[in-house]
Design a protein around this motif. Sequence first.
Motif, PDB file in Angstrom:
ATOM      1  N   SER A   6       0.918  -1.176   0.036  1.00 35.29           N
ATOM      2  CA  SER A   6       0.170   0.044  -0.102  1.00 35.29           C
ATOM      3  C   SER A   6       0.819   1.389  -0.056  1.00 35.29           C
ATOM      4  N   GLY A   7       0.593   2.181  -0.844  1.00 34.79           N
ATOM      5  CA  GLY A   7       1.227   3.383  -0.920  1.00 34.79           C
ATOM      6  C   GLY A   7       2.541   3.488  -1.495  1.00 34.79           C
ATOM      7  N   LYS A   8       2.812   2.350  -2.383  1.00 32.67           N
ATOM      8  CA  LYS A   8       4.086   2.426  -3.020  1.00 32.67           C
ATOM      9  C   LYS A   8       3.816   3.028  -4.586  1.00 32.67           C
ATOM     10  N   VAL A  59      -2.794  -3.507 -13.555  1.00 30.48           N
ATOM     11  CA  VAL A  59      -4.127  -3.455 -12.802  1.00 30.48           C
ATOM     12  C   VAL A  59      -3.826  -3.983 -11.481  1.00 30.48           C
ATOM     13  N   ARG A  60      -3.172  -5.308 -11.222  1.00 31.42           N
ATOM     14  CA  ARG A  60      -2.936  -5.926 -10.092  1.00 31.42           C
ATOM     15  C   ARG A  60      -2.151  -5.303  -9.174  1.00 31.42           C
ATOM     16  N   ALA A  61      -0.996  -4.437  -9.501  1.00 37.37           N
ATOM     17  CA  ALA A  61      -0.153  -3.525  -8.817  1.00 37.37           C
ATOM     18  C   ALA A  61      -0.883  -2.456  -8.197  1.00 37.37           C
ATOM     19  N   ALA A  62      -1.746  -1.870  -9.362  1.00 39.90           N
ATOM     20  CA  ALA A  62      -2.670  -0.539  -9.055  1.00 39.90           C
ATOM     21  C   ALA A  62      -3.823  -1.108  -7.794  1.00 39.90           C
ATOM     22  N   GLY A  82      -0.801   5.162  -3.678  1.00 37.62           N
ATOM     23  CA  GLY A  82       0.234   4.735  -4.411  1.00 37.62           C
ATOM     24  C   GLY A  82      -0.118   4.815  -6.050  1.00 37.62           C
ATOM     25  N   ALA A  83       1.001   4.576  -6.543  1.00 39.60           N
ATOM     26  CA  ALA A  83       0.763   4.876  -8.179  1.00 39.60           C
ATOM     27  C   ALA A  83       1.475   3.859  -8.929  1.00 39.60           C
ATOM     28  N   SER A  91      10.796   8.665  -8.922  1.00 39.94           N
ATOM     29  CA  SER A  91       9.289   8.393  -8.948  1.00 39.94           C
ATOM     30  C   SER A  91       8.924   6.934  -8.453  1.00 39.94           C
ATOM     31  N   VAL A  92       9.963   6.107  -8.545  1.00 42.65           N
ATOM     32  CA  VAL A  92       9.267   4.625  -8.146  1.00 42.65           C
ATOM     33  C   VAL A  92      10.217   3.784  -7.126  1.00 42.65           C
ATOM     34  N   ASP A  93       9.332   2.849  -6.282  1.00 43.24           N
ATOM     35  CA  ASP A  93       9.984   2.030  -5.454  1.00 43.24           C
ATOM     36  C   ASP A  93      10.207   0.909  -5.975  1.00 43.24           C
ATOM     37  N   ALA A  94       9.494   0.115  -7.247  1.00 39.95           N
ATOM     38  CA  ALA A  94       9.541  -1.022  -7.630  1.00 39.95           C
ATOM     39  C   ALA A  94       9.204  -1.075  -9.089  1.00 39.95           C
TER      40      ALA A  94
END
Length: 226
Positions: free
Chosen positions: A72-74, A88-91, A98-99, A141-144
């Motif tokens: 959550s929030g990543k 869509v699964r990650a969203a 998150g984004a 901008s990204v964690d993963a």
Amino acid sequence: MLRARIFLMAFLLAVQSQSQTSLGAATAKLAPSAQQRKTSEPYSGDLSIFESPGRDERLQINRVMDILSIHSGKSVADIGAGSGWFTVRAAKRVGAGGAVYAVDINPEAVRYISDRAGKEKLANVKEILSKPDDPLLPRDSVDAVLLLKTYHEVAHPVELLRNLRASLRAGAKVGIIDRNGNGEDHGIGSDVVIREAKEAGYRLMEKYDFVKGDKMDYFLVFTAGE
Ligand SMILES: C[S@@+](CC[C@H](N)C(=O)[O-])C[C@H]1O[C@@H](n2cnc3c(N)ncnc32)[C@H](O)[C@@H]1O
């Protein structure tokens, strides 16, 4: 007459040795990444093929997201997003706080994902029409990141991975799921991916073979830095 022949032979030998030296020097100058290796044609067909029933279980996509610390929030990037199957699964997992950046070089795929995110009311999906050598993600901008069945299609893999680095936040994980192959048969050897990622400034953290279970597919996790 004999002297003329000896002179001619000496001249020819000198020319041959000079051309071999120049050829050797030119080959040595080409670093591995400069020599274009084979890649597969980017997929541009029917996008619904990525939605096959049971794909979640075959890929163990929830386990993949756990390993990439997608919570959550990543903020996540799906590079080579295709139909948006992973997007869509990650969203859903990262939630409204998150984004997910859905990145693809194919304008059809980007349009398809935009429509899909609208229909599925996923306001945290941001589409990016990228370049073959640059995902065009915002800085820091990204964690993963996940490249799912995409790396073998990337025409300039070292450049793409280098350009990705500026968008990674501290400790970001970059996952690559692909299939062993020769580059042009919809797969690429994991050893090639590891070598190219190292060249682009990444370190291999973990290597798994649970995705699919036929031992042909692999899941590599990298982090930026030596
Ligand atoms: C085989 S499809 C996989 C789609 C999706 N990842 C999945 O597994 O459901 C590969 C996707 O990568 C995209 N692609 C190929 N080269 C790319 C690049 N250099 N940068 C971003 N996307 C790329 C293609 O347009 C295509 O949509």
